[in-house]
Design an enzyme around this catalytic site. Sequence first.
Site, PDB file in Angstrom:
ATOM      1  N   HIS A  14       0.853  -1.199   0.000  1.00 32.20           N
ATOM      2  CA  HIS A  14       0.000   0.000   0.000  1.00 32.20           C
ATOM      3  C   HIS A  14       0.883   1.241   0.000  1.00 32.20           C
ATOM      4  CE1 HIS A  14      -0.274   0.982   4.633  1.00 32.20           C
ATOM      5  NE2 HIS A  14       0.945   0.676   4.273  1.00 32.20           N
ATOM      6  N   CYS A  33       5.880   6.223   4.335  1.00 35.90           N
ATOM      7  CA  CYS A  33       4.660   5.490   3.949  1.00 35.90           C
ATOM      8  C   CYS A  33       3.982   6.111   2.734  1.00 35.90           C
ATOM      9  CB  CYS A  33       3.675   5.428   5.112  1.00 35.90           C
ATOM     10  SG  CYS A  33       4.248   4.359   6.436  1.00 35.90           S
ATOM     11  N   HIS A  39       5.008   0.203  -0.663  1.00 34.76           N
ATOM     12  CA  HIS A  39       5.812  -0.614   0.247  1.00 34.76           C
ATOM     13  C   HIS A  39       4.883  -1.701   0.786  1.00 34.76           C
ATOM     14  CE1 HIS A  39       3.807   2.216   2.969  1.00 34.76           C
ATOM     15  NE2 HIS A  39       3.871   1.253   3.863  1.00 34.76           N
ATOM     16  N   HIS A  41       3.779  -4.921   3.783  1.00 29.85           N
ATOM     17  CA  HIS A  41       3.784  -5.377   5.177  1.00 29.85           C
ATOM     18  C   HIS A  41       3.364  -6.840   5.230  1.00 29.85           C
ATOM     19  CE1 HIS A  41       4.107  -1.346   6.888  1.00 29.85           C
ATOM     20  NE2 HIS A  41       3.195  -0.950   6.018  1.00 29.85           N
ATOM     21  N   ASP A  79      -4.369 -10.912   0.233  1.00 30.98           N
ATOM     22  CA  ASP A  79      -3.022 -11.489   0.177  1.00 30.98           C
ATOM     23  C   ASP A  79      -2.369 -11.271  -1.189  1.00 30.98           C
ATOM     24  OD1 ASP A  79      -0.876 -12.891   1.310  1.00 30.98           O
ATOM     25  OD2 ASP A  79      -1.534 -14.748   0.341  1.00 30.98           O
ATOM     26  N   HIS A  80      -1.143 -10.754  -1.144  1.00 35.49           N
ATOM     27  CA  HIS A  80      -0.367 -10.443  -2.360  1.00 35.49           C
ATOM     28  C   HIS A  80      -1.059  -9.393  -3.228  1.00 35.49           C
ATOM     29  CE1 HIS A  80       1.819 -13.949  -1.043  1.00 35.49           C
ATOM     30  NE2 HIS A  80       2.772 -13.687  -1.910  1.00 35.49           N
ATOM     31  N   GLU A 128       0.168  -4.532  11.633  1.00 36.91           N
ATOM     32  CA  GLU A 128       0.852  -4.106  10.408  1.00 36.91           C
ATOM     33  C   GLU A 128       2.340  -4.453  10.504  1.00 36.91           C
ATOM     34  OE1 GLU A 128       0.208  -0.248   7.786  1.00 36.91           O
ATOM     35  OE2 GLU A 128       1.386   0.162   9.570  1.00 36.91           O
TER      36      GLU A 128
END
Length: 141
Positions: A14, A33, A39, A41, A79-80, A128
């Site tokens: 995100h 951020c 980037h 997490h 996810d991903h 996170e």
Amino acid sequence: MVYVSRKEHFNAAHKLYNPAWSREKNLDVFGPCANENWHGHNFDLIVTVKGVPDPETGFVIDLKKLSLLIRQEVTDKLDHKNLNLDVEFMKDKLASCENLIMEIWKILAPKISTISKFGVLHALRLYETPRNYVEYFGEPN
Ligand code: NI
């Protein structure tokens, strides 16, 4: 009342970026951020259901069913993925953990009753990073 929890994992990309602001203001408020090229997490989501145990099973909720529900309804969709671009329920929202956890609640709360007669959603906790997490208990009634 017993509180039963299940942890599921996903990783996602995100950026924190308010399109109404200048690039400078975004960097000032969100720091790294706001990096334009994203980037990622490794997120952990902990779902807590409360209730009295079903006298026939001794369970508040079947954790195998809860795990499957969380994965099908939430973590498989995250996810991903890129939270800003790929996730329908995060469309037009700032991709913060606070906004994400409230959207996850809206999805899961009504579904819990389809797999448990006795359990209701009590809390969500979204990590996170190992040190940063948000919690949500739904809107007060
Ligand atoms: Ni981030």
